[in-house]
Enzyme design. Structure first.
Site, PDB file in Angstrom:
ATOM      1  N   HIS A 214       0.844  -1.193   0.000  1.00 50.73           N
ATOM      2  CA  HIS A 214       0.000   0.000   0.000  1.00 50.73           C
ATOM      3  C   HIS A 214       0.879   1.242   0.000  1.00 50.73           C
ATOM      4  O   HIS A 214       2.057   1.163   0.312  1.00 50.73           O
ATOM      5  CB  HIS A 214      -0.901  -0.018   1.243  1.00 50.73           C
ATOM      6  CG  HIS A 214      -2.020   0.984   1.191  1.00 50.73           C
ATOM      7  ND1 HIS A 214      -2.015   2.158   1.897  1.00 50.73           N
ATOM      8  CD2 HIS A 214      -3.174   0.966   0.502  1.00 50.73           C
ATOM      9  CE1 HIS A 214      -3.130   2.831   1.653  1.00 50.73           C
ATOM     10  NE2 HIS A 214      -3.839   2.132   0.806  1.00 50.73           N
TER      11      HIS A 214
ATOM     12  N   ASN B 151      -9.182  13.732   0.065  1.00 49.91           N
ATOM     13  CA  ASN B 151      -7.866  14.285  -0.237  1.00 49.91           C
ATOM     14  C   ASN B 151      -7.751  15.694   0.344  1.00 49.91           C
ATOM     15  O   ASN B 151      -8.681  16.198   0.969  1.00 49.91           O
ATOM     16  CB  ASN B 151      -7.636  14.334  -1.750  1.00 49.91           C
ATOM     17  CG  ASN B 151      -7.482  12.967  -2.379  1.00 49.91           C
ATOM     18  OD1 ASN B 151      -6.780  12.114  -1.851  1.00 49.91           O
ATOM     19  ND2 ASN B 151      -8.142  12.757  -3.504  1.00 49.91           N
TER      20      ASN B 151
ATOM     21  N   TYR C 218     -12.459   0.121  -2.615  1.00 51.08           N
ATOM     22  CA  TYR C 218     -11.644   0.272  -1.408  1.00 51.08           C
ATOM     23  C   TYR C 218     -11.707  -0.979  -0.544  1.00 51.08           C
ATOM     24  O   TYR C 218     -10.690  -1.512  -0.109  1.00 51.08           O
ATOM     25  CB  TYR C 218     -12.093   1.495  -0.608  1.00 51.08           C
ATOM     26  CG  TYR C 218     -11.416   2.775  -1.042  1.00 51.08           C
ATOM     27  CD1 TYR C 218     -10.611   3.489  -0.168  1.00 51.08           C
ATOM     28  CD2 TYR C 218     -11.578   3.264  -2.327  1.00 51.08           C
ATOM     29  CE1 TYR C 218      -9.986   4.658  -0.566  1.00 51.08           C
ATOM     30  CE2 TYR C 218     -10.965   4.428  -2.732  1.00 51.08           C
ATOM     31  CZ  TYR C 218     -10.164   5.127  -1.853  1.00 51.08           C
ATOM     32  OH  TYR C 218      -9.538   6.270  -2.257  1.00 51.08           O
TER      33      TYR C 218
END
Length: 486
Positions: free
Chosen positions: A55, A127, A337
């Site tokens: 990741h 974000n 996700y």
């Protein structure tokens, strides 16, 4: 017989209906946003075959979300009621770089917030920008490929990035932000956070509102120039991690003001912009910020791998009073996700301490690698059952969402103005900020084929003539204003 517990998802959120999938009409197709169905099917597929992958690099801390405002007229979410304080976990990241990448590189920063609420985990995965590069999830893997390494050179490819962007004008808004001074923040403490997607609120009258989440840093926005960033990297590749960790250890707890924009459900078709388009913002003149509370980070993880690397946040994790929307990117992420976490960490990643809800979990997902849960009631390992197992609870069913239109692949660029908002952003910048933006773009385009540069410059010109002409001048390419304006 004793009262049965309410069935939940693996994130601890109560299930309203475990008998019927979510569909477009009684005889219509199923919807991708039915995260409950996808969770069950994906879990079943992996009950015997666990998988894992790496990741992106990130940093994280625990904290608290304190609610000081009153938005109870919009949502029944327990964690958003006046006076509530909820334990949180916030993971920051650089988006494109690998785990070994330097922190002080020009990139979008991830802002993934988990709230351990009394009704399960609620995750906002966003974000430090309110928009994104693409609006249709079919293009997301293609975009990500341009941010990774070239298959032959094994190096990042500016040509790939600008080739994709120059043929995807919906990226202009995000590219303008990324290449501005905000594309290179000094630390995670000095960035804003956004849910970015459009979500929904459900109130006590079962009314739906559309909502966007905003977190404004109280430390102030602070950024590096390219030259300053290069000097930081030369001395410290972990500058963001070090800054966040040391600030919290010293008791200098970073804080953000939490606000929302709220839109009545019926307003969705009243504007020139699509409120479910991830490349667009809602103008504050249309929907001003409503201050809700304060987010504070005040505790560092004890073990980075266990608590940060294995953290598995997902926009599928919502709680009563919070829902999703027709945002196409959000609907795809609701699946992708969770699926990435099942691949990367494992099918039972929700049992790890950092991911485990603070409330009881009652689900019929079974076994799989590293299962530590077991069955509290071994006779009730399927549903429906006659042995006191958890059942669905109709009071948690969301109100229906009206849908219309033929099933087809619609061209999302037809009739969509992708130039107005990035042009507005350019015009809001000071002369110095505009200069930095155009200098940064010119540096990022170094070595890109001229035909790609010209194609991209025409897009900038359509946003604002000064924007396009400034880049053209720096790149020493010709620009035909007539052709560019077409």
């Amino acid at each position: 017989m004793t009262d049965k517990p309410t069935m939940t998802t693996t994130s601890g959120a109560p299930v309203g209906d475990n008998q019927n999938s979510l569909s477009a009409g009684a005889h219509g197709p199923l919807l991708l946003q039915d995260f409950q169905l996808l969770e069950k099917l994906a879990h079943q597929n992996r009950e015997r075959i666990p998988e894992r992958t790496v990741h992106a690099k990130g940093s994280a801390a625990y904290g608290v979300l304190r609610i000081t405002g009153d938005i109870s007229r919009f949502t029944t979410a327990d964690a958003l009621q006046p006076g509530r304080s909820t334990e949180t976990f916030l993971r920051f990241s650089t988006v494109a770089g690998e785990r070994g990448a330097a922190d002080a590189e020009r990139d979008v920063r991830g802002f993934a917030l988990r709230m351990y609420t009394g009704q399960g985990n609620w995750d906002i995965v966003g974000n430090n920008t309110p928009v994104f590069f693409v609006r249709d999830p079919l293009k997301f893997p293609d975009f990500i490929h341009t941010q990774k390494r070239h298959p032959k050179t094994n190096m990042r490819s500016p040509t790939a990035m600008w080739d994709f962007w120059s043929q995807s004008p919906e990226s202009l808004h995000q590219v303008t932000i990324l290449m501005s001074d905000r594309g290179l923040p000094q630390s995670y403490r000095h960035i804003d956070g956004f849910g970015s997607h459009t979500y929904s609120f459900i109130n006590a009258a079962n009314q739906r509102f559309w909502v966007k989440f905003h977190f404004k840093t109280r430390q102030g926005i602070a950024n590096w120039t390219n030259a300053e960033g290069a000097n930081v990297i030369a001395a410290d590749r972990e500058s963001h991690q070090r800054d966040l960790f040391e600030a919290i250890e010293q008791g200098n707890f970073p804080k953000w003001t939490f606000s929302v924009q709220v839109m009545p459900e019926a307003d969705a078709d009243k504007h020139w912009y699509n409120p479910f388009d991830l490349t667009k913002v809602w103008p504050h003149a249309d929907y001003p910020l409503i201050e809700v509370g304060e987010l504070e980070l005040n505790r560092n993880p004890e073990n980075y791998f266990a608590e940060v690397e294995q953290a598995a946040l997902s926009p599928a994790n919502v709680v009563p009073g919070i829902g999703h929307s027709p945002d196409k990117m959000l609907q795809a992420r609701v699946f992708s996700y969770g699926d990435a976490h099942r691949y990367r960490v494992g099918i039972n990643s929700h049992q790890l301490p950092v991911n485990k809800p603070r409330t009881a979990v009652h689900t019929y997902n079974a076994d799989g690698a590293m299962s530590a849960g077991g069955h509290s009631n071994p006779d009730a390992y399927y549903e429906p059952n006659s042995f006191g197992g958890a059942t669905d609870n109709a009071k948690f069913v969301e109100p229906p969402l009206a849908l219309s239109g033929d099933a087809a692949r619609y061209n999302h660029r037809i009739g969509n103005d992708d130039y107005r908002q990035p042009g507005d952003l350019f015009r809001l910048m000071s002369a110095d900020q505009q200069r930095q933006l155009m200098d940064n773009i010119a540096a990022a385009m170094d070595g890109v084929p001229v035909f790609i540069i010209k194609r991209q410059v025409e897009h900038f010109y359509r946003c604002d003539p000064a924007y396009g002409l400034g880049i053209a001048s720096r790149m020493k390419v010709s620009l035909d204003p007539v052709a560019a304006a077409e």
